[in-house]
Write an enzyme that holds these catalytic residues in place. Structure first.
Site, PDB file in Angstrom:
ATOM      1  N   ILE A  11       0.821  -1.215   0.000  1.00 54.54           N
ATOM      2  CA  ILE A  11       0.000   0.000   0.000  1.00 54.54           C
ATOM      3  C   ILE A  11       0.859   1.271   0.000  1.00 54.54           C
ATOM      4  O   ILE A  11       0.412   2.313  -0.469  1.00 54.54           O
ATOM      5  CB  ILE A  11      -1.001  -0.019   1.185  1.00 54.54           C
ATOM      6  CG1 ILE A  11      -2.150   0.959   0.927  1.00 54.54           C
ATOM      7  CG2 ILE A  11      -0.304   0.279   2.514  1.00 54.54           C
ATOM      8  CD1 ILE A  11      -3.322   0.803   1.880  1.00 54.54           C
ATOM      9  N   ASN A  24      -2.901   1.100  15.702  1.00 57.26           N
ATOM     10  CA  ASN A  24      -3.415   0.743  17.038  1.00 57.26           C
ATOM     11  C   ASN A  24      -3.823   2.031  17.752  1.00 57.26           C
ATOM     12  O   ASN A  24      -3.589   3.126  17.241  1.00 57.26           O
ATOM     13  CB  ASN A  24      -2.378  -0.063  17.836  1.00 57.26           C
ATOM     14  CG  ASN A  24      -1.092   0.712  18.036  1.00 57.26           C
ATOM     15  OD1 ASN A  24      -1.086   1.796  18.634  1.00 57.26           O
ATOM     16  ND2 ASN A  24       0.010   0.189  17.505  1.00 57.26           N
ATOM     17  N   ASP A  34       1.330  -0.871   9.435  1.00 54.04           N
ATOM     18  CA  ASP A  34       1.621   0.343  10.213  1.00 54.04           C
ATOM     19  C   ASP A  34       3.122   0.636  10.181  1.00 54.04           C
ATOM     20  O   ASP A  34       3.559   1.781   9.918  1.00 54.04           O
ATOM     21  CB  ASP A  34       1.124   0.107  11.654  1.00 54.04           C
ATOM     22  CG  ASP A  34       0.987   1.367  12.483  1.00 54.04           C
ATOM     23  OD1 ASP A  34       1.203   2.469  11.940  1.00 54.04           O
ATOM     24  OD2 ASP A  34       0.655   1.247  13.682  1.00 54.04           O
ATOM     25  N   THR A 116      -6.661  -7.978   9.901  1.00 56.25           N
ATOM     26  CA  THR A 116      -6.472  -9.384   9.493  1.00 56.25           C
ATOM     27  C   THR A 116      -5.062  -9.914   9.700  1.00 56.25           C
ATOM     28  O   THR A 116      -4.773 -11.054   9.345  1.00 56.25           O
ATOM     29  CB  THR A 116      -6.856  -9.600   8.012  1.00 56.25           C
ATOM     30  OG1 THR A 116      -5.913  -8.899   7.187  1.00 56.25           O
ATOM     31  CG2 THR A 116      -8.261  -9.119   7.717  1.00 56.25           C
TER      32      THR A 116
HETATM   33  N1  AR6 Z   1       0.783  -3.145   2.242  1.00 59.12           N
HETATM   34  C1  AR6 Z   1      -0.460  -3.690   2.284  1.00 59.12           C
HETATM   35  N2  AR6 Z   1      -0.847  -4.591   3.220  1.00 59.12           N
HETATM   36  C2  AR6 Z   1       0.060  -4.952   4.140  1.00 59.12           C
HETATM   37  C3  AR6 Z   1       1.375  -4.439   4.177  1.00 59.12           C
HETATM   38  C4  AR6 Z   1       1.729  -3.486   3.171  1.00 59.12           C
HETATM   39  N3  AR6 Z   1       2.933  -2.931   3.114  1.00 59.12           N
HETATM   40  N4  AR6 Z   1       2.032  -4.995   5.230  1.00 59.12           N
HETATM   41  C5  AR6 Z   1       1.171  -5.847   5.827  1.00 59.12           C
HETATM   42  N5  AR6 Z   1      -0.013  -5.833   5.176  1.00 59.12           N
HETATM   43  P1  AR6 Z   1      -1.497  -5.815  10.300  1.00 59.12           P
HETATM   44  P2  AR6 Z   1      -3.837  -5.432  12.067  1.00 59.12           P
HETATM   45  C6  AR6 Z   1      -1.255  -6.571   5.464  1.00 59.12           C
HETATM   46  O1  AR6 Z   1      -0.928  -6.818  11.226  1.00 59.12           O
HETATM   47  O2  AR6 Z   1      -4.161  -6.868  11.986  1.00 59.12           O
HETATM   48  C7  AR6 Z   1       0.398  -3.225  13.989  1.00 59.12           C
HETATM   49  O3  AR6 Z   1       1.482  -3.503  14.853  1.00 59.12           O
HETATM   50  C8  AR6 Z   1      -1.156  -7.828   6.299  1.00 59.12           C
HETATM   51  O4  AR6 Z   1      -0.732  -8.919   5.506  1.00 59.12           O
HETATM   52  O5  AR6 Z   1      -0.615  -4.797   9.697  1.00 59.12           O
HETATM   53  O6  AR6 Z   1      -4.935  -4.425  11.890  1.00 59.12           O
HETATM   54  C9  AR6 Z   1      -0.393  -2.014  14.449  1.00 59.12           C
HETATM   55  O7  AR6 Z   1       0.416  -1.045  15.057  1.00 59.12           O
HETATM   56  C10 AR6 Z   1      -2.598  -7.982   6.774  1.00 59.12           C
HETATM   57  O8  AR6 Z   1      -3.368  -8.604   5.749  1.00 59.12           O
HETATM   58  O9  AR6 Z   1      -2.700  -4.969  11.020  1.00 59.12           O
HETATM   59  C11 AR6 Z   1      -1.356  -2.620  15.411  1.00 59.12           C
HETATM   60  O10 AR6 Z   1      -0.778  -2.786  16.700  1.00 59.12           O
HETATM   61  C12 AR6 Z   1      -3.082  -6.547   6.895  1.00 59.12           C
HETATM   62  O11 AR6 Z   1      -2.095  -5.736   6.245  1.00 59.12           O
HETATM   63  C13 AR6 Z   1      -1.655  -3.968  14.833  1.00 59.12           C
HETATM   64  O12 AR6 Z   1      -0.514  -4.310  14.054  1.00 59.12           O
HETATM   65  C14 AR6 Z   1      -3.247  -6.066   8.326  1.00 59.12           C
HETATM   66  O13 AR6 Z   1      -2.239  -6.630   9.149  1.00 59.12           O
HETATM   67  C15 AR6 Z   1      -2.844  -3.926  13.907  1.00 59.12           C
HETATM   68  O14 AR6 Z   1      -3.145  -5.211  13.469  1.00 59.12           O
END
Ligand code: AR6
Length: 167
Positions: A11, A24, A34, A116
């Protein structure tokens, strides 16, 4: 007519007026998407985030995009930690609605699959919530200048599930 698109990739490199971060409650960065967004945007993003005072689950707040030159703004949405309770879907839907509300005036917005990853929301359920919430919001806002809403999957497997949810 606004297009709802599935895309696979990073993204932080996807051209869209607004990109959404799966943050978060501290809004001060973390892992996953993030971490990728904060790394790509640089320290000025963290400095602006420090002024926001955090956000509750389901809420969203907007910042500039700094070093992410493919976007103009970043919306930081706080998804729910998946618990299996009925409220999970309401809180996830609120993230999508509140992000769309903040993107008023822009022509494109791109979402990651909020909740997710680290937060454990099953991708099929989360994709269904995202698609129905976005479609309902677009129907309720026929005046919106949004031309494209993109749902971004990071992995092959997630992209397949997401594409199915849109179809
Ligand atoms: N581009 C697009 N999607 C991505 C990318 C990227 N560069 N990197 C990961 N994903 P997550 P959450 C996807 O864990 O579950 C953080 O520490 C990933 O494969 O990023 O909402 C925050 O600070 C997954 O499908 O977010 C919070 O503490 C999706 O993004 C916590 O994680 C979301 O995974 C939030 O957890």
């Amino acid at each position: 007519m606004t297009q709802l698109i599935a895309h696979q990739g990073d993204i932080t490199r996807y051209p869209s007026d607004v990109i959404v971060n799966a943050a978060n409650s501290s809004l001060l960065g973390g892992g996953g998407v993030d971490g990728a967004i904060h790394r790509a945007a640089g320290p000025e993003l963290l400095a602006e985030c420090r002024t926001l005072g955090g956000a509750n689950t389901g809420e969203a707040k907007m910042t500039d995009a700094y070093g992410i030159t493919s976007a103009k703004k970043i919306v930081h949405a706080v998804g729910p930690v998946y618990s299996g309770a009925l409220t999970d879907a309401d809180l996830l839907a609120a993230c999508y609605r509140n992000s769309l509300d903040l993107a008023t005036g822009y022509t494109s917005i791109a979402f990651p699959a909020i909740s997710t990853g680290v937060y454990g929301y099953p991708i099929a359920e989360a994709s269904a919530v995202a698609v129905r919430t976005i479609r309902a919001w677009l129907e309720a806002h026929p005046e919106s200048p949004l031309e494209a809403v993109t749902l971004i999957a990071f992995s092959d497997a997630d992209f397949a599930v997401l594409s199915e949810a849109i179809a």
